[in-house]
Scaffold this motif. Structure first.
Motif, PDB file in Angstrom:
ATOM      1  N   GLN A 119       0.814  -1.220   0.000  1.00 44.46           N
ATOM      2  CA  GLN A 119       0.000   0.000   0.000  1.00 44.46           C
ATOM      3  C   GLN A 119       0.847   1.270   0.000  1.00 44.46           C
ATOM      4  N   HIS A 120       2.128   1.139   0.284  1.00 42.13           N
ATOM      5  CA  HIS A 120       3.012   2.307   0.236  1.00 42.13           C
ATOM      6  C   HIS A 120       3.203   2.821  -1.190  1.00 42.13           C
ATOM      7  N   PHE A 121       2.994   1.959  -2.177  1.00 42.36           N
ATOM      8  CA  PHE A 121       3.476   2.251  -3.509  1.00 42.36           C
ATOM      9  C   PHE A 121       2.343   2.495  -4.504  1.00 42.36           C
ATOM     10  N   LYS A 122       2.674   3.159  -5.577  1.00 42.78           N
ATOM     11  CA  LYS A 122       1.665   3.549  -6.563  1.00 42.78           C
ATOM     12  C   LYS A 122       1.040   2.352  -7.260  1.00 42.78           C
ATOM     13  N   LEU A 123       1.828   1.315  -7.523  1.00 43.65           N
ATOM     14  CA  LEU A 123       1.262   0.171  -8.246  1.00 43.65           C
ATOM     15  C   LEU A 123       1.976  -1.116  -7.869  1.00 43.65           C
ATOM     16  N   VAL A 124       1.216  -2.073  -7.362  1.00 43.15           N
ATOM     17  CA  VAL A 124       1.688  -3.448  -7.187  1.00 43.15           C
ATOM     18  C   VAL A 124       0.587  -4.338  -7.753  1.00 43.15           C
ATOM     19  N   ASP A 125       0.740  -4.725  -9.014  1.00 41.69           N
ATOM     20  CA  ASP A 125      -0.265  -5.494  -9.749  1.00 41.69           C
ATOM     21  C   ASP A 125       0.274  -6.902  -9.949  1.00 41.69           C
ATOM     22  N   GLU A 126      -0.070  -7.812  -9.017  1.00 43.99           N
ATOM     23  CA  GLU A 126       0.477  -9.168  -9.071  1.00 43.99           C
ATOM     24  C   GLU A 126      -0.015  -9.947 -10.277  1.00 43.99           C
ATOM     25  N   LYS A 127      -1.234  -9.679 -10.724  1.00 42.60           N
ATOM     26  CA  LYS A 127      -1.801 -10.430 -11.848  1.00 42.60           C
ATOM     27  C   LYS A 127      -1.045 -10.165 -13.133  1.00 42.60           C
ATOM     28  N   ASN A 128      -0.747  -8.909 -13.393  1.00 38.50           N
ATOM     29  CA  ASN A 128      -0.074  -8.534 -14.639  1.00 38.50           C
ATOM     30  C   ASN A 128       1.418  -8.285 -14.448  1.00 38.50           C
ATOM     31  N   LEU A 129       1.904  -8.481 -13.212  1.00 34.52           N
ATOM     32  CA  LEU A 129       3.325  -8.314 -12.879  1.00 34.52           C
ATOM     33  C   LEU A 129       3.830  -6.922 -13.252  1.00 34.52           C
ATOM     34  N   LYS A 130       3.024  -5.922 -12.931  1.00 36.16           N
ATOM     35  CA  LYS A 130       3.398  -4.529 -13.175  1.00 36.16           C
ATOM     36  C   LYS A 130       3.579  -3.829 -11.831  1.00 36.16           C
ATOM     37  N   TYR A 131       4.678  -3.058 -11.719  1.00 36.94           N
ATOM     38  CA  TYR A 131       5.020  -2.448 -10.441  1.00 36.94           C
ATOM     39  C   TYR A 131       5.554  -1.034 -10.650  1.00 36.94           C
ATOM     40  N   ASP A 132       5.178  -0.165  -9.720  1.00 37.39           N
ATOM     41  CA  ASP A 132       5.723   1.182  -9.670  1.00 37.39           C
ATOM     42  C   ASP A 132       5.981   1.495  -8.202  1.00 37.39           C
ATOM     43  N   PHE A 133       7.260   1.560  -7.817  1.00 33.48           N
ATOM     44  CA  PHE A 133       7.611   1.705  -6.413  1.00 33.48           C
ATOM     45  C   PHE A 133       7.806   3.157  -5.993  1.00 33.48           C
ATOM     46  N   HIS A 134       7.266   4.089  -6.780  1.00 37.60           N
ATOM     47  CA  HIS A 134       7.144   5.450  -6.270  1.00 37.60           C
ATOM     48  C   HIS A 134       6.121   5.436  -5.129  1.00 37.60           C
ATOM     49  N   LEU A 135       6.312   6.307  -4.158  1.00 38.87           N
ATOM     50  CA  LEU A 135       5.439   6.318  -2.996  1.00 38.87           C
ATOM     51  C   LEU A 135       4.064   6.874  -3.334  1.00 38.87           C
ATOM     52  N   ASP A 136       3.047   6.197  -2.806  1.00 42.26           N
ATOM     53  CA  ASP A 136       1.689   6.728  -2.860  1.00 42.26           C
ATOM     54  C   ASP A 136       1.571   7.856  -1.832  1.00 42.26           C
ATOM     55  N   SER A 137       0.665   8.772  -2.090  1.00 43.14           N
ATOM     56  CA  SER A 137       0.526   9.928  -1.204  1.00 43.14           C
ATOM     57  C   SER A 137       0.076   9.542   0.202  1.00 43.14           C
ATOM     58  N   ILE A 138      -0.538   8.351   0.358  1.00 38.62           N
ATOM     59  CA  ILE A 138      -1.023   7.938   1.684  1.00 38.62           C
ATOM     60  C   ILE A 138       0.064   7.290   2.535  1.00 38.62           C
ATOM     61  N   SER A 139       1.227   7.044   1.957  1.00 37.57           N
ATOM     62  CA  SER A 139       2.280   6.337   2.691  1.00 37.57           C
ATOM     63  C   SER A 139       2.877   7.210   3.785  1.00 37.57           C
ATOM     64  N   PRO A 140       3.109   6.633   4.970  1.00 37.36           N
ATOM     65  CA  PRO A 140       3.783   7.362   6.040  1.00 37.36           C
ATOM     66  C   PRO A 140       5.298   7.443   5.839  1.00 37.36           C
ATOM     67  N   ALA A 141       5.790   6.882   4.735  1.00 32.38           N
ATOM     68  CA  ALA A 141       7.238   6.848   4.506  1.00 32.38           C
ATOM     69  C   ALA A 141       7.701   7.967   3.579  1.00 32.38           C
ATOM     70  N   GLN A 142       6.970   9.086   3.564  1.00 32.33           N
ATOM     71  CA  GLN A 142       7.358  10.210   2.710  1.00 32.33           C
ATOM     72  C   GLN A 142       8.777  10.674   3.074  1.00 32.33           C
ATOM     73  N   GLY A 143       9.580  10.918   2.052  1.00 31.81           N
ATOM     74  CA  GLY A 143      10.945  11.348   2.258  1.00 31.81           C
ATOM     75  C   GLY A 143      11.938  10.213   2.383  1.00 31.81           C
ATOM     76  N   LEU A 144      11.421   8.965   2.402  1.00 33.16           N
ATOM     77  CA  LEU A 144      12.289   7.797   2.515  1.00 33.16           C
ATOM     78  C   LEU A 144      12.330   7.040   1.188  1.00 33.16           C
ATOM     79  N   GLY A 145      13.262   6.125   1.094  1.00 37.73           N
ATOM     80  CA  GLY A 145      13.375   5.319  -0.104  1.00 37.73           C
ATOM     81  C   GLY A 145      14.026   6.071  -1.253  1.00 37.73           C
ATOM     82  N   CYS A 146      14.015   5.434  -2.427  1.00 37.38           N
ATOM     83  CA  CYS A 146      14.761   5.998  -3.561  1.00 37.38           C
ATOM     84  C   CYS A 146      13.963   6.986  -4.391  1.00 37.38           C
ATOM     85  N   TYR A 147      12.652   7.106  -4.123  1.00 33.86           N
ATOM     86  CA  TYR A 147      11.829   8.034  -4.907  1.00 33.86           C
ATOM     87  C   TYR A 147      11.215   9.071  -3.974  1.00 33.86           C
ATOM     88  N   TYR A 148      12.055   9.704  -3.190  1.00 31.83           N
ATOM     89  CA  TYR A 148      11.601  10.665  -2.186  1.00 31.83           C
ATOM     90  C   TYR A 148      11.419  12.054  -2.807  1.00 31.83           C
TER      91      TYR A 148
END
Length: 448
Positions: A419-448
């Protein structure tokens, strides 16, 4: 008399059978039906054969249909190869077959492949043709063939024995891997390398990369919705990039390693040197390996702004040495269960002089994706986590200097895991690990 009657009945039955099975029509209203009106191929490299595509040709009319010919409109000019009901449209005979029959309620199968000639262009080019079915009535029906072809440079068992640079706007297909000799530097920049199974890159000397993608060479799809480029284990069955003990001073910038096999990157054990980095990575991605993403043995490594995600083994495994991770996203969402590794593992099978993890996100599916193990109570085992999100049970009695300002993620949190990330689509194996706006980890990780 009885025998004569039997013969007459048999003769009439034979006539009826022949009438049912062997009647053919030349009516222009009697047409073939096709399982598709066009064969759309994936992008293919020039001079390299495509996979085999197929379609069905049906005769739903009440009579049989004869085909005067089946032919490729452009003959042997485009590189398409066609097999109709087991008969190859031989280019030496005009890419045509004649006198084919399809009985009523019957069908035939057509297979299509392509080996396209070079087109001399930097970008993929369209290559089209038509399979023309000409009926005895004179009616012509068409199935269209469409593909994109891309000129590429081929490297076969490349051994780099002098300082060299690989830079290409064209794709580079690697067969048999790349070996960099000891004391030699290979620079790869602004290039995509397409590896054909087998070996990856063996580094005995030094590797420098900038704006590079390393991936498998299959451009087609496993299923309509799933390109092979999203499937793990497409290349590097013997490993992605291997830094041997003689290798040091390697620098990777804006480099993506995806869908490798045994591992993405491996640093073999060497004499530890605290004054010099063996591997320095910045803004790099290792994604979807069928083994470990990055494993380091007794090495001095640094990672800045890196994403390492979705690996069947551990995303990152540190076995001794020193590792400095800053603003990294370690996301263990490998889609297939059963033996999946953790996001971060570290131990002191060799002295662990330090693991520093700062301003990073370490999360995944499982409740605990951070595993630190003391393998030897005598050897050094030093680590420090600060200003990071960790998906692991909170440690209450640990030295406060080692664990500073952490977010301890649990399965009970309202926002957790994917839920931290913009897209985790297991069915189609598509992922975007930029942070979603609801994540409490703002400012952390590689896409801060």
């Amino acid at each position: 008399m009885i025998r004569r009657i039997f013969l007459i009945i048999a003769f009439v039955a034979a006539l009826v059978a022949c009438s049912d099975n062997d009647s053919f029509t030349t009516s222009p209203n009697a047409l073939l039906s096709f399982s598709t009106d066009s064969v759309k191929m994936d992008t293919v490299f020039s001079n390299i054969g495509s996979k085999t595509y197929d379609f069905w040709v049906y005769n739903y009319s009440s009579d049989g249909l004869r085909l005067r010919s089946v032919r490729l409109k452009q003959g042997n000019q485009t590189g398409y190869r066609v097999n109709v009901d087991g008969i190859y449209l031989d280019n030496t005979y005009g890419s045509v077959i004649t006198d084919l029959e399809i009985r009523k309620n019957d069908s035939i199968r057509v297979f299509v492949e392509l080996t396209a000639p070079e087109n001399g262009q930097l970008e993929p080019q369209t290559i089209d043709d038509q399979i023309i079915f000409k009926l005895e009535s004179g009616v012509e029906q068409v199935v269209y063939l469409h593909a994109l072809t891309w000129d590429a440079i081929e490297l076969h068992d490349l051994v780099v024995s002098s300082d060299s640079v690989i830079e290409s706007r064209r794709p580079v297909i690697v067969y048999g891997g790349i070996t960099i000799d000891s004391a030699i530097t290979l620079t790869i920049k602004n290039t995509t390398l397409y590896f054909h199974d087998g070996k990856g890159v063996d580094v005995y000397g030094r590797l420098l990369t900038d704006s590079v993608v390393m991936r498998g060479d299959r451009l087609d799809h496993m299923f309509d919705y799933l390109p092979y480029d999203r499937v793990s284990g497409q290349w590097g069955t013997q490993g992605g990039i291997l830094f041997h003990s003689s290798s040091t001073g390697n620098v990777l910038r804006q480099t993506e390693i995806r869908n490798a096999g045994k591992y993405g990157i491996r640093c073999d054990s060497a004499a530890f040197d605290e004054t010099r980095l063996r591997l320095d990575m910045e803004r790099c991605v290792i994604h979807n390996c069928k083994g470990i993403g990055l494993v380091s043995f007794n090495s001095n490594i640094r990672l800045r702004d890196c994403q390492i995600s979705n690996t069947q083994g551990d995303c990152v495994s540190i076995v001794g040495g020193f590792a400095d991770l800053s603003h990294c996203t370690l996301a263990q969402f490998y889609p297939f269960v059963g033996g999946r590794g953790v996001a971060l593992r570290f131990n002191n099978l060799m002295p662990l002089y330090g693991l520093v993890c700062d301003s990073s996100i370490v999360t995944g599916y499982d409740e605990d994706v951070v595993m630190g193990t003391v393998a030897d109570t005598v050897k050094a085992f030093d680590y420090r986590f600060s200003h990071s999100l960790l998906r692991t049970p909170k440690t209450e009695n640990e030295d406060s200097l080692r664990l500073v300002d952490l977010i301890w993620e649990t399965p009970k949190d309202s926002v957790q895991g994917k839920q931290h990330f913009k897209l985790v689509d297991e069915k189609n194996l598509k992922y975007d690990f930029h942070l979603d706006s609801i994540s409490p980890a703002q400012g952390l990780g590689c896409y801060y």
